[in-house]
Design a protein around this motif. Structure first.
Motif, PDB file in Angstrom:
ATOM      1  N   ILE A 162      21.564  77.033  40.535  1.00 48.07           N
ATOM      2  CA  ILE A 162      22.682  76.942  39.640  1.00 48.07           C
ATOM      3  C   ILE A 162      23.598  75.877  39.659  1.00 48.07           C
ATOM      4  O   ILE A 162      23.539  75.328  38.433  1.00 48.07           O
ATOM      5  N   PRO A 172      23.256  76.104  26.855  1.00 45.90           N
ATOM      6  CA  PRO A 172      23.926  77.115  27.960  1.00 45.90           C
ATOM      7  C   PRO A 172      23.306  78.142  28.185  1.00 45.90           C
ATOM      8  O   PRO A 172      22.869  78.673  29.325  1.00 45.90           O
ATOM      9  N   LEU A 173      22.841  78.838  27.101  1.00 49.45           N
ATOM     10  CA  LEU A 173      22.047  80.139  27.212  1.00 49.45           C
ATOM     11  C   LEU A 173      20.856  80.175  27.997  1.00 49.45           C
ATOM     12  O   LEU A 173      20.497  80.716  28.893  1.00 49.45           O
ATOM     13  N   ALA A 222      21.001  79.525  31.763  1.00 56.13           N
ATOM     14  CA  ALA A 222      21.282  80.615  32.515  1.00 56.13           C
ATOM     15  C   ALA A 222      20.146  81.341  32.547  1.00 56.13           C
ATOM     16  O   ALA A 222      19.847  81.945  33.605  1.00 56.13           O
ATOM     17  N   VAL A 251      17.949  79.656  35.207  1.00 57.91           N
ATOM     18  CA  VAL A 251      18.666  80.020  36.419  1.00 57.91           C
ATOM     19  C   VAL A 251      18.079  81.450  36.980  1.00 57.91           C
ATOM     20  O   VAL A 251      17.790  81.889  38.121  1.00 57.91           O
ATOM     21  N   ALA A 252      18.223  82.441  36.223  1.00 57.95           N
ATOM     22  CA  ALA A 252      18.057  84.004  36.358  1.00 57.95           C
ATOM     23  C   ALA A 252      16.536  83.935  36.840  1.00 57.95           C
ATOM     24  O   ALA A 252      16.167  84.753  37.793  1.00 57.95           O
ATOM     25  N   LEU A 309      22.623  85.305  48.747  1.00 58.43           N
ATOM     26  CA  LEU A 309      22.692  84.648  47.395  1.00 58.43           C
ATOM     27  C   LEU A 309      24.259  84.666  47.052  1.00 58.43           C
ATOM     28  O   LEU A 309      24.946  84.003  46.574  1.00 58.43           O
ATOM     29  N   GLU A 310      24.521  86.203  46.792  1.00 61.71           N
ATOM     30  CA  GLU A 310      25.857  86.649  46.400  1.00 61.71           C
ATOM     31  C   GLU A 310      26.854  86.060  47.124  1.00 61.71           C
ATOM     32  O   GLU A 310      28.039  85.420  46.652  1.00 61.71           O
ATOM     33  N   VAL A 317      27.383  81.994  46.456  1.00 65.54           N
ATOM     34  CA  VAL A 317      27.485  81.374  45.088  1.00 65.54           C
ATOM     35  C   VAL A 317      28.975  81.855  44.592  1.00 65.54           C
ATOM     36  O   VAL A 317      29.215  82.919  44.817  1.00 65.54           O
ATOM     37  N   GLU A 318      29.932  80.813  44.385  1.00 62.94           N
ATOM     38  CA  GLU A 318      31.071  81.252  44.009  1.00 62.94           C
ATOM     39  C   GLU A 318      31.237  80.798  42.447  1.00 62.94           C
ATOM     40  O   GLU A 318      30.574  79.839  41.839  1.00 62.94           O
ATOM     41  N   PHE A 319      32.034  81.381  41.671  1.00 57.55           N
ATOM     42  CA  PHE A 319      32.432  81.316  40.416  1.00 57.55           C
ATOM     43  C   PHE A 319      32.701  79.701  39.984  1.00 57.55           C
ATOM     44  O   PHE A 319      32.310  78.998  39.199  1.00 57.55           O
ATOM     45  N   VAL A 374      28.951  78.516  39.405  1.00 57.18           N
ATOM     46  CA  VAL A 374      28.691  78.839  38.215  1.00 57.18           C
ATOM     47  C   VAL A 374      29.461  78.299  37.073  1.00 57.18           C
ATOM     48  O   VAL A 374      28.737  77.876  36.142  1.00 57.18           O
ATOM     49  N   LEU A 401      27.833  75.899  34.057  1.00 59.05           N
ATOM     50  CA  LEU A 401      27.926  76.218  32.526  1.00 59.05           C
ATOM     51  C   LEU A 401      28.299  74.946  32.117  1.00 59.05           C
ATOM     52  O   LEU A 401      28.073  74.349  31.041  1.00 59.05           O
ATOM     53  N   GLY A 429      28.223  85.144  40.915  1.00 58.77           N
ATOM     54  CA  GLY A 429      29.538  84.255  41.095  1.00 58.77           C
ATOM     55  C   GLY A 429      30.664  84.932  41.719  1.00 58.77           C
ATOM     56  O   GLY A 429      31.497  84.593  42.346  1.00 58.77           O
ATOM     57  N   ARG A 475      36.238  84.848  49.900  1.00 61.74           N
ATOM     58  CA  ARG A 475      35.216  85.575  49.753  1.00 61.74           C
ATOM     59  C   ARG A 475      34.562  86.219  50.840  1.00 61.74           C
ATOM     60  O   ARG A 475      33.143  86.892  50.611  1.00 61.74           O
TER      61      ARG A 475
END
Lengths: 258, 153
Positions: A95, A155-156, A159, A162-163, A188-189, A192-194, A198, A202, B30, B55
């Motif tokens: 990411i 950006p599309l 993403a 990454v996915a 993973l979740e 990773v922070e927004f 993420v 972006l 995220g 978090r």
């Protein structure tokens, strides 16, 4: 000695002038984008060429990078008994770095070079001058839709990369190496922070999109009007855009970790 | 015209797919939450939060019921942790909050142990009972120096 110095000075000034012309060209693209009518037809065609036709490449590359990351990081992590953190390692590296950078480089090779060659060939065939004869601004008609399309699709595609990378590492780690799927996704979740990861991804892909759109269209627009000039411009797009993307990546990473 | 509309359709699918993936990465991976307000917000004060970070998850009996929203120092220089929990969670006022670790070196989380009172905690209140993180350094130190574990001679 004196001569060498003045040569160096002249070369530096030429580079700076070139940079200034390119930035002014960028300003003209932005102005053209704000001036109606927006060329939706050409924009859609350019999104199709630069974006949609790159999807297969991006998917294949993302999946492969995911496989490799899964395998390599697993082999490293398993030494410390930390293979449960595979999701963290894969997610953060994809990411933050690999997604935007590799997408930028791949799109440079796949679409950036094509845009330069196309505009360069128009310049060589005097089609740009022909448009100007008909009082049509070639920047508005030819350059702007292509530049906007690259800026829009990067950006599309990033993403998507990454996915698919995350999915590829999941396949490798869970299906092949026998990790627990829930643990992989949970680590993973959790990691990773927004706003740090993420959003960084972006912003990077948007900046790379601007750089690539500007460099690719400028190299084509300013190319010398003969076949060797087109070939030189295309090469120069790939080299300049790659270096620019890698440099910008370093700068953005450094700024983000301030 | 036919090929044009096919192309537009393909572009539309591509754009939708890309936006969908961005949304997935932002929301699911995220952890960006669109409905930030509305949850049950409670505070817990600890002497030592160890490696707890925003978090981190909040669990009851291992089941995830919320997450740590922020961590600040209060006026007494103790760590004040803001927890955002599921809105419909009913916790009695004597519920205890403890910081636990999953596995030996795993992630730290806040474990809630429900109490027996009838009165329920409401948004903005503090947990009356908290238990700090186990500090591995201190634990090893106490074993090495024979302190506090009832060993020695």
């Amino acid at each position: 000695m004196r001569r060498g110095l003045s040569n160096l000075g002249a070369a530096t000034l030429r580079q700076i002038e070139e940079l200034g012309r390119m930035i002014r060209f960028g300003g003209r693209i932005v102005m053209a984008a704000g001036r109606p009518p927006f060329r939706w037809r050409s924009f859609m065609a350019a999104v199709y060429d630069s974006g949609l036709l790159s999807v297969a490449l991006i998917c294949a590359a993302g999946l492969t990078v995911g496989f490799v990351l899964g395998l390599q990081l697993y082999n490293t992590l398993v030494r410390f008994g930390a293979e449960d953190s595979l999701g963290t390692a894969v997610g953060l590296s994809l990411i933050r770095e690999l997604g935007p950078v590799l997408t930028g480089l791949l799109v440079t090779g796949r679409a950036g070079s094509a845009i330069t060659a196309e505009i360069g060939a128009m310049r060589t065939g005097q089609q740009l001058d022909g448009l100007r004869m008909m009082a049509i601004d070639p920047i508005h008609f030819v350059v702007m839709p292509r530049a906007m399309a690259v800026f829009f699709v990067l950006p599309l595609l990033s993403a998507l990369f990454v996915a698919l990378g995350i999915f590829g590492a999941y396949l490798m780690g869970v299906e092949v190496l026998g990790l627990d799927g829930g643990t992989y996704l949970a680590s993973l979740e959790a990691a990773v922070e927004f706003d740090t990861d993420v959003l960084q991804s972006l912003v990077k892909s948007v900046v790379f999109g601007v750089l690539l759109a500007l460099i690719a269209t400028w190299r084509g627009y300013s190319c010398e009007p003969h076949s060797a000039g087109v070939s030189r411009a295309t090469t120069s797009t790939v080299v300049t855009a790659s270096i620019a993307i890698l440099l910008a990546d370093y700068l953005l990473t450094a700024l983000w970790s301030l | 015209m036919q090929s044009n509309s096919n192309r537009d359709l393909a572009v539309g699918v591509f754009v939708l797919l890309g936006l969908g993936v961005i949304a997935y990465l932002s929301l699911q991976v995220g952890g960006l939450s669109l409905r930030e307000p509305g949850g049950l917000v409670l505070f817990a004060t600890f002497d030592d939060i160890g490696g707890l970070s925003p978090r981190s998850s909040v669990r009851i009996g291992g089941v995830k019921v919320g997450r740590v929203e922020s961590i600040d120092l209060d006026d007494d220089l103790r760590a004040r942790v803001r927890l955002n929990l599921a809105r419909d969670l009913e916790l009695s006022v004597d519920t205890a909050a403890a910081i636990r670790t999953s596995g030996l070196l795993g992630d730290q989380f806040v474990a809630l142990e429900p109490g027996a009172e009838d009165e329920l905690l409401v948004t903005g209140e503090d947990f009356a009972f908290t238990e700090s993180a186990i500090n591995l350094d201190k634990l090893i130190g106490s074993v090495v120096h024979g302190e506090g574990l009832g060993g020695g001679d």
